[in-house]
Motif scaffolding. Structure first.
Motif, PDB file in Angstrom:
ATOM      1  N   GLY A   1      37.404  34.971  24.122  1.00  7.64           N
ATOM      2  CA  GLY A   1      38.840  35.236  24.079  1.00  7.64           C
ATOM      3  C   GLY A   1      39.482  34.127  23.258  1.00  7.64           C
TER       4      GLY A   1
ATOM      5  N   ASP B   1      29.852  36.414  24.685  1.00  7.58           N
ATOM      6  CA  ASP B   1      30.742  37.265  25.483  1.00  7.58           C
ATOM      7  C   ASP B   1      29.982  38.488  25.966  1.00  7.58           C
TER       8      ASP B   1
ATOM      9  N   THR C   1      26.633  39.799  25.084  1.00 10.63           N
ATOM     10  CA  THR C   1      25.667  38.807  25.557  1.00 10.63           C
ATOM     11  C   THR C   1      26.221  38.200  26.843  1.00 10.63           C
TER      12      THR C   1
ATOM     13  N   VAL D   1      26.301  36.100  30.260  1.00 10.54           N
ATOM     14  CA  VAL D   1      25.667  34.973  30.946  1.00 10.54           C
ATOM     15  C   VAL D   1      25.405  35.407  32.393  1.00 10.54           C
TER      16      VAL D   1
ATOM     17  N   LEU E   1      46.669  42.394  36.482  1.00 12.54           N
ATOM     18  CA  LEU E   1      48.040  42.352  35.961  1.00 12.54           C
ATOM     19  C   LEU E   1      48.201  43.533  35.020  1.00 12.54           C
TER      20      LEU E   1
ATOM     21  N   LEU F   1      42.569  41.004  34.023  1.00 16.53           N
ATOM     22  CA  LEU F   1      42.234  40.282  35.257  1.00 16.53           C
ATOM     23  C   LEU F   1      42.655  38.820  35.136  1.00 16.53           C
ATOM     24  N   CYS F   2      43.542  38.411  36.021  1.00 16.94           N
ATOM     25  CA  CYS F   2      44.123  37.073  35.893  1.00 16.94           C
ATOM     26  C   CYS F   2      43.561  36.111  36.932  1.00 16.94           C
TER      27      CYS F   2
ATOM     28  N   GLY G   1      48.243  32.428  29.841  1.00 16.87           N
ATOM     29  CA  GLY G   1      47.339  31.588  29.053  1.00 16.87           C
ATOM     30  C   GLY G   1      47.222  31.911  27.583  1.00 16.87           C
TER      31      GLY G   1
END
Ligand SMILES: Cc1cc2nc3c(=O)[nH]c(=O)nc-3n(C[C@H](O)[C@H](O)[C@H](O)COP(=O)(O)OP(=O)(O)OC[C@H]3O[C@@H](n4cnc5c(N)ncnc54)[C@H](O)[C@@H]3O)c2cc1C
Length: 445
Positions: free
Chosen positions: A70, A93, A235, A237, A288, A368-369, A397
């Motif tokens: 992001g 990500d 990808t 994690v 949100l 999603l916050c 953010g």
């Protein structure tokens, strides 16, 4: 001197940039410059534009692994290469670049926060955003059209005055204005006393505005790719390997990567990913939602926020009205939109602007916050050596992408916490030093 986006500028960067931590300078692969001339040439020749970023094989090791592509992950990668010469970096990500909140937000950029720490920090981001289009040679469409936070009661007017004073002390343009001035700026707002919550005044923040979120993500990605950094989409994690209290690698759906430095920039999944390293974060994930209308003629001269009505609205360059609200009132990992949200939103917005009743909503979505108790982010080291976090971005953010990227890159490269982000350390929750921003961040993201 930074990545300037022109061939001359990039060469200048190569000549003037500092050497990296290991004495090397990242290889910069000059991307094609976007200009009227290159547009004309492509139109004439029909030649395809080069890809903005490329796919790579996953290497068995990287100096730094950034989880999350992001705006935060991409900006950190960019400043690692640009400011510190570190380009042996993988940005991984589990989905696609910008597919998280960075491609779902309502793109409001402002710095009129409540605490001096917050104002200082977000103001640096506004300054970086102001120069970003020229720096990246990518039009990020930053429109500083002004930002109005409405006060419908004496107590919220008091908070606006408080914010205005702190903003001014930090050199940020904010002032409290009355209903007449509000009406002059936005004639379509109902400032009469005949409504449920009459508008008593507003905090007017001239440098605030909106930006094009996709362009910011893509602009950073293009620059990151030019520095030779690998962006790995799809990808995920799945585990983080920790030995003797320090990170030694991450496991992904495409194989293991050995590394001693990992940056967690996964927003709504921040606590899940931190949990993989055994780090507990004081974060709860809430959905949100937001919505957009069909385009209409331009009439909205500022971003409008009403904390009392739990609603905000701005108008894009294309004319669509973009609406948002506060987070859904329950923790969840679902990004389904709800009818309840649109019904409530429509009722509240019509209270402010009855004349838009006939404009049609065309789409709604959610993200999603990662909410913290004090509505401020968590940035910096964790008890696990080499595992650093840039999380807790909640509903606010996107505007912080550049400054967080710059600061996190400095922390990773120098192992010293920059002063600007020191107040946002994880330790504040155990040391009782919360940075309370709820009064400025709960609705007006
Ligand atoms: C509807 C909405 C409106 C908003 N409006 C505003 C606004 O107006 N202004 C503002 O400043 N902010 C706003 N925000 C908040 C803002 O969008 C976010 O705070 C910001 O985009 C967070 O960026 P990020 O890079 O940290 O996370 P994201 O962009 O969410 O990126 C995180 C990435 O991590 C990836 N990931 C997760 N888990 C893993 C894993 N295990 N492995 C690999 N990758 C993983 C995800 O796929 C995702 O792409 C809004 C948010 C929403 C949802």
């Amino acid at each position: 001197m930074g990545f300037r986006g022109s061939r001359r500028g990039l060469r200048g960067w190569l000549n003037n940039s500092r050497n990296g931590a290991n004495g090397t300078r990242p290889t910069l692969l000059l991307p094609e410059r976007y200009s009227a001339l290159s547009l004309f040439r492509h139109g004439l020749t029909g030649e395809n534009w080069p890809r903005v970023w490329r796919d790579h094989d996953l290497k068995p090791s990287y100096d730094v692994v950034i989880i999350g592509a992001g705006v935060h992950g991409l900006a950190a990668a960019y400043y690692l290469a640009r400011n510190h010469g570190i380009s042996d970096v993988a940005v991984v990500d589990r989905g696609y670049l910008g597919g998280g909140n960075s491609g779902r937000n309502t793109a409001i950029v402002r710095s009129n926060y409540l605490t001096p720490e917050g104002v200082r920090f977000y103001n640096r981001s506004v300054k970086l955003y102001e120069q970003l289009a020229a720096e990246l040679n990518f039009n990020v469409m930053f429109s500083q059209l002004g930002h109005l936070t409405l006060a419908h009661s004496d107590s919220s007017l008091r908070t606006m005055r408080w914010r205005a004073e702190i903003n001014k002390l930090e050199g940020v343009g904010s002032e409290v204005i009355g209903p007449e001035e509000i009406k002059r700026l936005v004639p379509y707002l109902d400032v009469s006393s005949e409504v449920r919550y009459p508008i008593l005044g507003a905090l007017y923040h001239a440098p605030g505005g909106i930006i094009r979120h996709d362009a910011v993500n893509w602009g950073y990605a293009r620059a990151v790719d030019a520095f030779g950094i690998h962006i790995h989409q799809k990808t995920e994690v799945t585990a983080i390997d920790v030995e003797r209290g320090g990170v030694v690698g991450v496991r992904t759906t495409r194989g293991r990567i050995a590394t001693r430095r990992v940056l967690n920039c996964t927003a709504g999944y921040a606590s899940v990913v931190a949990g993989m390293a055994g780090v507990a974060l004081p974060i709860v994930t809430h959905p949100l939602q937001a919505a957009v209308t069909e385009p209409v003629r331009h009439f909205l001269g500022a971003v409008i926020v009403s904390g009392t009505l739990h609603v905000y609205v701005s108008q894009t360059d294309r004319g669509e009205l973009v609406f948002g609200a506060s987070v859904d009132p329950y923790g969840a990992y679902s990004i389904r939109g709800s009818l309840e949200f649109t019904e409530e939103l429509a009722g509240q917005i019509l209270e402010l602007m009855p004349s838009i009743a006939k404009v049609r909503l065309v789409r709604q979505w959610a993200g999603l916050c990662d909410m913290t108790p004090d509505f401020s982010p968590v940035m910096g080291r964790t008890p696990v050596k080499g595992f650093v976090v840039d999380v807790g971005w909640g509903t606010y953010g996107f505007k912080a992408g550049p400054v967080s990227g710059e600061a996190m890159a400095e922390l990773i490269a120098t192992d010293k916490t920059p002063e600007l982000i020191a107040p946002f350390a994880l330790a504040r929750f155990t040391e009782g030093r919360l940075v309370g921003e709820k009064g400025a961040a709960s609705v007006g993201h």
